[in-house]
Design a protein around this motif. Structure first.
Motif, PDB file in Angstrom:
ATOM      1  N   ILE A   5      37.517  32.352  35.210  1.00 15.55           N
ATOM      2  CA  ILE A   5      38.565  33.294  35.618  1.00 15.55           C
ATOM      3  C   ILE A   5      37.954  34.475  36.375  1.00 15.55           C
ATOM      4  N   TYR A   6      36.842  34.998  35.833  1.00 10.98           N
ATOM      5  CA  TYR A   6      36.161  36.127  36.480  1.00 10.98           C
ATOM      6  C   TYR A   6      35.729  35.759  37.898  1.00 10.98           C
ATOM      7  N   ASN A   7      35.062  34.604  38.039  1.00  6.62           N
ATOM      8  CA  ASN A   7      34.510  34.197  39.336  1.00  6.62           C
ATOM      9  C   ASN A   7      35.578  33.929  40.384  1.00  6.62           C
ATOM     10  N   HIS A   8      36.795  33.625  39.952  1.00  5.05           N
ATOM     11  CA  HIS A   8      37.863  33.293  40.894  1.00  5.05           C
ATOM     12  C   HIS A   8      38.925  34.394  40.988  1.00  5.05           C
ATOM     13  N   SER A   9      38.586  35.570  40.487  1.00  4.83           N
ATOM     14  CA  SER A   9      39.515  36.704  40.532  1.00  4.83           C
ATOM     15  C   SER A   9      39.129  37.669  41.644  1.00  4.83           C
ATOM     16  N   PRO A  10      40.103  38.482  42.130  1.00  4.34           N
ATOM     17  CA  PRO A  10      39.782  39.535  43.097  1.00  4.34           C
ATOM     18  C   PRO A  10      38.817  40.553  42.471  1.00  4.34           C
ATOM     19  N   ILE A  11      38.054  41.241  43.304  1.00  9.73           N
ATOM     20  CA  ILE A  11      37.052  42.187  42.809  1.00  9.73           C
ATOM     21  C   ILE A  11      37.689  43.269  41.949  1.00  9.73           C
ATOM     22  N   ILE A  12      38.884  43.716  42.308  1.00  9.06           N
ATOM     23  CA  ILE A  12      39.549  44.767  41.526  1.00  9.06           C
ATOM     24  C   ILE A  12      39.807  44.286  40.096  1.00  9.06           C
ATOM     25  N   ASN A  15      36.480  44.233  38.191  1.00  6.76           N
ATOM     26  CA  ASN A  15      36.180  45.576  37.678  1.00  6.76           C
ATOM     27  C   ASN A  15      36.915  45.841  36.369  1.00  6.76           C
ATOM     28  N   LEU A  16      38.157  45.385  36.299  1.00  5.58           N
ATOM     29  CA  LEU A  16      38.948  45.562  35.079  1.00  5.58           C
ATOM     30  C   LEU A  16      38.323  44.785  33.921  1.00  5.58           C
ATOM     31  N   MET A  17      37.874  43.546  34.189  1.00  2.26           N
ATOM     32  CA  MET A  17      37.254  42.735  33.140  1.00  2.26           C
ATOM     33  C   MET A  17      35.943  43.364  32.664  1.00  2.26           C
ATOM     34  N   VAL A  18      35.162  43.903  33.610  1.00  3.23           N
ATOM     35  CA  VAL A  18      33.916  44.588  33.254  1.00  3.23           C
ATOM     36  C   VAL A  18      34.219  45.804  32.370  1.00  3.23           C
ATOM     37  N   SER A  19      35.292  46.525  32.700  1.00  6.49           N
ATOM     38  CA  SER A  19      35.666  47.713  31.922  1.00  6.49           C
ATOM     39  C   SER A  19      36.145  47.349  30.523  1.00  6.49           C
ATOM     40  N   ILE A  20      36.852  46.220  30.411  1.00  7.18           N
ATOM     41  CA  ILE A  20      37.276  45.746  29.090  1.00  7.18           C
ATOM     42  C   ILE A  20      36.049  45.414  28.244  1.00  7.18           C
ATOM     43  N   LYS A  21      35.072  44.762  28.882  1.00 12.27           N
ATOM     44  CA  LYS A  21      33.815  44.469  28.188  1.00 12.27           C
ATOM     45  C   LYS A  21      33.119  45.764  27.779  1.00 12.27           C
ATOM     46  N   GLY A  22      33.210  46.788  28.650  1.00 15.64           N
ATOM     47  CA  GLY A  22      32.637  48.090  28.331  1.00 15.64           C
ATOM     48  C   GLY A  22      33.269  48.714  27.102  1.00 15.64           C
ATOM     49  N   LYS A  23      34.576  48.542  26.955  1.00 17.44           N
ATOM     50  CA  LYS A  23      35.276  49.033  25.762  1.00 17.44           C
ATOM     51  C   LYS A  23      34.740  48.364  24.497  1.00 17.44           C
ATOM     52  N   LEU A  24      34.499  47.045  24.612  1.00 14.10           N
ATOM     53  CA  LEU A  24      33.958  46.314  23.467  1.00 14.10           C
ATOM     54  C   LEU A  24      32.554  46.798  23.120  1.00 14.10           C
ATOM     55  N   PHE A  25      31.740  47.079  24.161  1.00 12.77           N
ATOM     56  CA  PHE A  25      30.396  47.600  23.929  1.00 12.77           C
ATOM     57  C   PHE A  25      30.435  48.949  23.219  1.00 12.77           C
ATOM     58  N   ILE A  26      31.378  49.802  23.617  1.00 13.86           N
ATOM     59  CA  ILE A  26      31.508  51.116  22.978  1.00 13.86           C
ATOM     60  C   ILE A  26      31.795  50.956  21.493  1.00 13.86           C
ATOM     61  N   LYS A  27      32.714  50.049  21.176  1.00 15.69           N
ATOM     62  CA  LYS A  27      33.077  49.817  19.781  1.00 15.69           C
ATOM     63  C   LYS A  27      31.891  49.270  18.993  1.00 15.69           C
ATOM     64  N   GLN A  28      31.095  48.424  19.644  1.00 19.24           N
ATOM     65  CA  GLN A  28      29.972  47.767  18.991  1.00 19.24           C
ATOM     66  C   GLN A  28      28.771  48.695  18.845  1.00 19.24           C
ATOM     67  N   ARG A  29      28.550  49.556  19.840  1.00 19.25           N
ATOM     68  CA  ARG A  29      27.320  50.339  19.906  1.00 19.25           C
ATOM     69  C   ARG A  29      27.472  51.771  19.389  1.00 19.25           C
ATOM     70  N   TYR A  30      28.607  52.372  19.642  1.00 17.60           N
ATOM     71  CA  TYR A  30      28.754  53.791  19.278  1.00 17.60           C
ATOM     72  C   TYR A  30      29.507  53.910  17.952  1.00 17.60           C
ATOM     73  N   THR A  31      28.860  53.401  16.925  1.00 21.74           N
ATOM     74  CA  THR A  31      29.421  53.411  15.583  1.00 21.74           C
ATOM     75  C   THR A  31      28.971  54.682  14.854  1.00 21.74           C
ATOM     76  N   LYS A  32      29.363  54.797  13.598  1.00 17.55           N
ATOM     77  CA  LYS A  32      28.908  55.933  12.788  1.00 17.55           C
ATOM     78  C   LYS A  32      27.385  55.918  12.649  1.00 17.55           C
ATOM     79  N   LYS A 174      30.200  41.952  51.072  1.00 20.61           N
ATOM     80  CA  LYS A 174      28.960  42.660  50.734  1.00 20.61           C
ATOM     81  C   LYS A 174      29.226  43.757  49.699  1.00 20.61           C
ATOM     82  N   ILE A 175      29.774  43.330  48.571  1.00 22.97           N
ATOM     83  CA  ILE A 175      30.063  44.256  47.468  1.00 22.97           C
ATOM     84  C   ILE A 175      29.297  43.730  46.258  1.00 22.97           C
ATOM     85  N   PHE A 176      28.138  44.320  46.007  1.00 20.17           N
ATOM     86  CA  PHE A 176      27.210  43.779  45.019  1.00 20.17           C
ATOM     87  C   PHE A 176      27.186  44.603  43.741  1.00 20.17           C
ATOM     88  N   TRP A 177      28.320  45.166  43.373  1.00 19.51           N
ATOM     89  CA  TRP A 177      28.390  46.031  42.203  1.00 19.51           C
ATOM     90  C   TRP A 177      29.774  45.942  41.578  1.00 19.51           C
TER      91      TRP A 177
END
Length: 449
Positions: A5-12, A15-32, A174-177
């Motif tokens: 799904i990621y590979n066949h989605s528009p870049i915008i 970015n949303l999928m990467v941000s959702i993953k970022g939310k999960l990382f915050i929950k996992q990493r920034y604990t008490k 040429k959008i490598f980020w």
């Protein structure tokens, strides 16, 4: 499915999928545990006292909770003996092979509660290990504490370059980020940062204006060299840059500091949880006793191999782990050295051999080892040999019951990201990887003249 799904989605949407993953990382990493750890580090008056306390707690915990270490301690008649930082060498060393072969006995918790991780390692041996939110969040806390010493704080605008495949293979633009909004992090692809593509990276950096950069040393250096060679003017000045995952040479550091006009601060650890060696504000490397215990086995003169005990590895404990990396010390250590005696001059790491790609340029050991990592424990050992630019022989030692076709399929897919489509790979399954005349096994061999 998510990758498709990621590979066949528009870049915008990517970015949303990467941000959702970022939310999960915050929950996992920034604990008490993160906040408790960073508070402890900020308030600590003597890190060597903290080291002694933490070692006692760590050793007591793994004796009770790791079947593997309990058996070692019993076998060596050490159960009733007090083991401290000063006499830790009474315990036997462990190797990567010990972890690979005994992972189910080493871990201290049920697998269902753990986070599965992996490392290819610069030696080419894949290894699966496990961590937890507890260990991961404390390790992140130390990284943030280290960066705070140099004026960089959590939440600042950050550019990171790493091994994640954020750009689909067939993408033409040429959008490598991609942008991870929750972490205010621009993630840039390590696999496309070469040749004329670098000008697009620099244009994006000037637009984003990061306050800090971190990630693969060779990629950051490649961008810095392009800036210097083309005499490009940047419209921002980072507070500091933190290369990692690969050896930082003095020349690389000079180039990066000149290009970005800011300090470059070195660091050493490992994905499996080795304690930290970091650079202080005076530019000196120092061990970080709050994160573990360092032992040094002399190789030659002031060159020492590391044996490490990591306090952020309560899940897959590393106790006297012979990691295979080396450092150069300022002075030869006395026989009965103390942790306070250690003065690091240079992080050597492993010898870096580089392979080449017509499309991608230099491909480092780190990029190769991450490809091996995705195969998991099926690959026991591996070696890449390049005799001509478009052909690479991949020698593989695998488990007896491993599916060869599946391994080839996975590796070919991973290596395409690192070398492009013009490189051919020839896979050969062998019983062993030969030693060199010096008794070593080389992971990458480049025979191109």
């Amino acid at each position: 499915m998510l990758e498709y799904i990621y590979n066949h989605s528009p870049i915008i949407f990517q970015n949303l999928m990467v941000s959702i993953k970022g939310k999960l990382f915050i929950k996992q990493r920034y604990t008490k545990h993160y906040f408790n750890e960073i508070k402890t580090l900020r308030e600590c008056k003597d890190f060597f006292v903290l080291q002694n306390q933490r070692f006692e707690e760590f050793y007591s915990y793994i004796k009770k909770n790791s079947e593997f270490y309990y058996e070692i301690i019993e076998k060596n008649n050490l159960n009733n003996k007090k083991i401290t930082v000063d006499n830790i060498n009474q315990l036997p060393e462990i190797t990567k092979d010990d972890i690979r072969e005994n992972i189910n006995k080493i871990i201290t918790m049920k697998k269902r509660k753990l986070i599965k991780m992996g490392t290819g390692g610069s030696t080419g041996k894949s290894m699966i290990f496990y961590t937890s939110a507890y260990d991961m969040s404390r390790k992140i806390a130390y990284l943030d504490y280290f960066k705070e010493q140099h004026g960089v704080y959590k939440g600042m605008k950050r550019v990171s370059v790493g091994g994640r495949k954020i750009v689909p293979v067939n993408q033409k633009r040429k959008i490598f980020w991609r942008y991870n909004k929750p972490l205010n992090q621009l993630m840039i692809s390590a696999y496309h940062a070469d040749g004329e593509n670098i000008k697009y990276y620099i244009k994006k950096l000037n637009e984003f204006k990061p306050e800090t950069l971190d990630g693969y040393t060779t990629v950051i250096h490649r961008i810095a060299k392009y800036i210097l060679d083309k005499n490009i003017e940047l419209t921002f000045t980072p507070i500091a840059i933190f290369p990692n995952a690969e050896t930082l040479t003095d020349l690389m550091k000079q180039d990066i500091e000149k290009a970005f006009n800011c300090p470059v601060r070195n660091q050493y650890a490992s994905s499996e949880g080795a304690p930290f060696i970091t650079e202080n504000t005076e530019g000196n490397l120092e061990i970080n006793p709050a994160t573990g215990v360092f032992e040094f086995e002399q190789i030659h003169d002031n060159i020492y191999e590391l044996i490490v005990t990591g306090f952020y590895t309560t899940t897959t404990p590393l106790l006297r782990y012979k990691i295979g990396d080396s450092v150069e010390l300022e002075n030869e250590l006395p026989i009965n050295y103390k942790q306070k005696d250690v003065k690091i001059k240079r992080i050597i790491g492993r010898n870096n051999d580089f392979l080449q790609s017509r499309e991608k340029g230099i491909v480092t050991n780190v990029n190769l080892s991450t490809a091996i990592r995705f195969v998991g424990n099926d690959v026991i050992e591996s070696q890449f040999v390049q005799n001509e630019i478009d052909n690479i022989i991949v020698y593989l030692v695998i488990n007896n019951n491993a599916d060869k076709n599946n391994i080839i399929k996975k590796l070919r897919y991973e290596l395409k990201f690192r070398f492009g489509t013009s490189t051919n790979f020839h896979f050969e399954f062998v019983d062993k990887i030969p030693f060199t005349s010096g008794g070593k096994k080389r992971f990458a061999i480049n025979n191109i003249k």
